[in-house]
Scaffold this motif. Structure first.
Motif, short mmCIF file in Angstrom:
data_model
loop_
_atom_site.label_atom_id
_atom_site.label_comp_id
_atom_site.label_asym_id
_atom_site.label_seq_id
_atom_site.Cartn_x
_atom_site.Cartn_y
_atom_site.Cartn_z
N HIS A 1 -2.90 22.68 16.56
CA HIS A 1 -2.13 22.01 17.60
C HIS A 1 -3.06 21.51 18.70
O HIS A 1 -3.79 22.26 19.32
CB HIS A 1 -1.08 22.92 18.19
N GLY B 1 5.08 22.04 27.75
CA GLY B 1 4.27 21.82 26.55
C GLY B 1 3.26 20.69 26.70
O GLY B 1 2.54 20.37 25.76
N GLY C 1 0.57 20.66 28.42
CA GLY C 1 -0.82 21.13 28.44
C GLY C 1 -1.28 21.68 29.78
O GLY C 1 -2.46 21.97 29.95
N LYS C 2 -0.34 21.85 30.73
CA LYS C 2 -0.71 22.30 32.08
C LYS C 2 -1.37 23.68 32.06
O LYS C 2 -2.45 23.88 32.64
CB LYS C 2 0.53 22.32 33.00
N SER C 3 -0.70 24.65 31.41
CA SER C 3 -1.26 26.01 31.36
C SER C 3 -2.61 26.00 30.65
O SER C 3 -3.54 26.70 31.06
CB SER C 3 -0.33 26.97 30.62
N THR C 4 -2.71 25.23 29.60
CA THR C 4 -3.97 25.15 28.86
C THR C 4 -5.09 24.64 29.77
O THR C 4 -6.19 25.21 29.79
CB THR C 4 -3.82 24.21 27.64
P1 ADP Z 1 2.57 23.58 29.59
O1 ADP Z 1 1.88 24.59 30.45
O2 ADP Z 1 2.47 22.17 30.12
O3 ADP Z 1 3.97 23.94 29.27
P2 ADP Z 1 0.84 24.61 27.51
O4 ADP Z 1 -0.57 24.35 27.93
O5 ADP Z 1 1.38 25.98 27.67
O6 ADP Z 1 1.77 23.51 28.19
O7 ADP Z 1 0.97 24.22 26.00
C1 ADP Z 1 0.52 22.98 25.45
C2 ADP Z 1 0.77 22.98 23.97
O8 ADP Z 1 -0.11 23.89 23.33
C3 ADP Z 1 2.17 23.43 23.62
O9 ADP Z 1 2.60 22.66 22.51
C4 ADP Z 1 2.00 24.89 23.25
O10 ADP Z 1 2.96 25.32 22.31
C5 ADP Z 1 0.61 24.90 22.65
N1 ADP Z 1 -0.07 26.19 22.87
C6 ADP Z 1 -0.31 26.79 24.06
N2 ADP Z 1 -0.96 27.94 23.90
C7 ADP Z 1 -1.16 28.06 22.57
C8 ADP Z 1 -1.79 29.05 21.75
N3 ADP Z 1 -2.36 30.14 22.28
N4 ADP Z 1 -1.80 28.83 20.41
C9 ADP Z 1 -1.25 27.74 19.85
N5 ADP Z 1 -0.63 26.76 20.58
C10 ADP Z 1 -0.59 26.93 21.91
#
Ligand code: ADP
Ligand code: ADP
Length: 225
Positions: free
Chosen positions: A15, A38, A40-43
């Protein structure tokens, strides 16, 4: 303070959470990070705090290329970063003082200095009178302020907040944002991830918008406006 150069992140399983993201946050700047769930903010925040590593590209914090930071050096990078979570992640076995003191205890600071700093941090968020309370006895807004006190207790030059107002009503959310503005006026760089567009609209700051892992706002174009 923060520099992203063509940063991509693909999670195991394929992903793609971030795609060629480039931006800069200057020393002492405040900006919002926004986008759908989803997006990508947390990422993006996890790449800054080295909870995740980029699949491609470079992240610089204070001029340090995080790609060359070894795992055992991560704690030193994190000392420069205060992190605030939506659910504040306070430890309920400990009182407010001990929760806020935790980062300093981990650093090995002398307890006299710890007391001084914890009181100063709780004073800044207006909670000196709650120093001996258990977190569970506080309101949601108060708990979030304890989380903020913990994040700023060692005066980091950078604050990251992941949906800091997600569980709060609009009035309390505004209060929390005013706190961030306060720290920012004193020179702290602040990056706030939020999907609360109403809140952003009321404040005149740069906002970075992610859409399916791509940055869609051009910060330079915004500055011209
Ligand atoms: P947001 O914080 O904007 O909601 P995230 O950064 O949490 O977005 O997630 C971005 C995408 O990456 C989402 O589709 C999420 O499901 C995926 N994702 C986040 N963390 C993981 C992980 N540890 N393993 C696989 N996919 C992930
Ligand atoms: P929060 O809203 O508290 O930030 P998230 O929904 O973003 O929680 O994610 C919680 C944890 O699960 C994070 O560590 C994130 O990286 C991970 N995660 C999110 N999406 C996925 C996914 N699709 N696969 C695996 N882990 C994920």
């Amino acid at each position: 303070m923060i520099q992203f150069e063509n940063v991509s992140k693909t999670y195991p399983g394929g992903h793609r959470a971030l795609e060629k993201v480039s931006f800069e946050l200057a020393d002492g700047e405040l900006a919002f990070l926004t986008g759908h769930s989803g997006a990508g903010k947390s990422t993006l925040l996890k790449l800054i705090s080295v909870m995740e590593r980029p699949s491609a590209g470079h992240v610089y914090i204070n001029g340090v290329n995080l790609n060359v930071v070894k795992n055992r050096q991560i704690p030193y990078v994190r000392r420069d970063i205060g992190i605030i979570f939506q659910n504040h992640r306070l430890l309920d076995r400990y009182n407010v003082f001990d929760n806020v003191a935790l980062p300093l205890v981990i650093e090995g600071m002398h307890h006299k200095n710890i007391t001084k700093r914890v009181h100063a941090a709780l004073d800044k968020v207006g909670l000196l009178n709650k120093v001996k309370c258990q977190p569970s006895t506080l309101s949601g807004g108060e708990q979030q302020r304890v989380g903020i006190a913990r994040a700023i207790v060692n005066s980091p030059p950078l604050l990251l907040a992941d949906e800091p107002t997600g569980n709060l009503d609009p009035e309390l959310s505004m209060e929390i944002l005013k706190l961030f503005e306060d720290f920012n006026r004193h020179g702290t760089a602040v990056l706030i991830a939020t999907h609360d567009l109403g809140l952003i609209a009321r404040m005149k700051y740069k906002s970075l918008t992610l859409d399916h892992g791509r940055l869609i706002t051009d910060p330079l174009a915004q500055e011209v406006l």
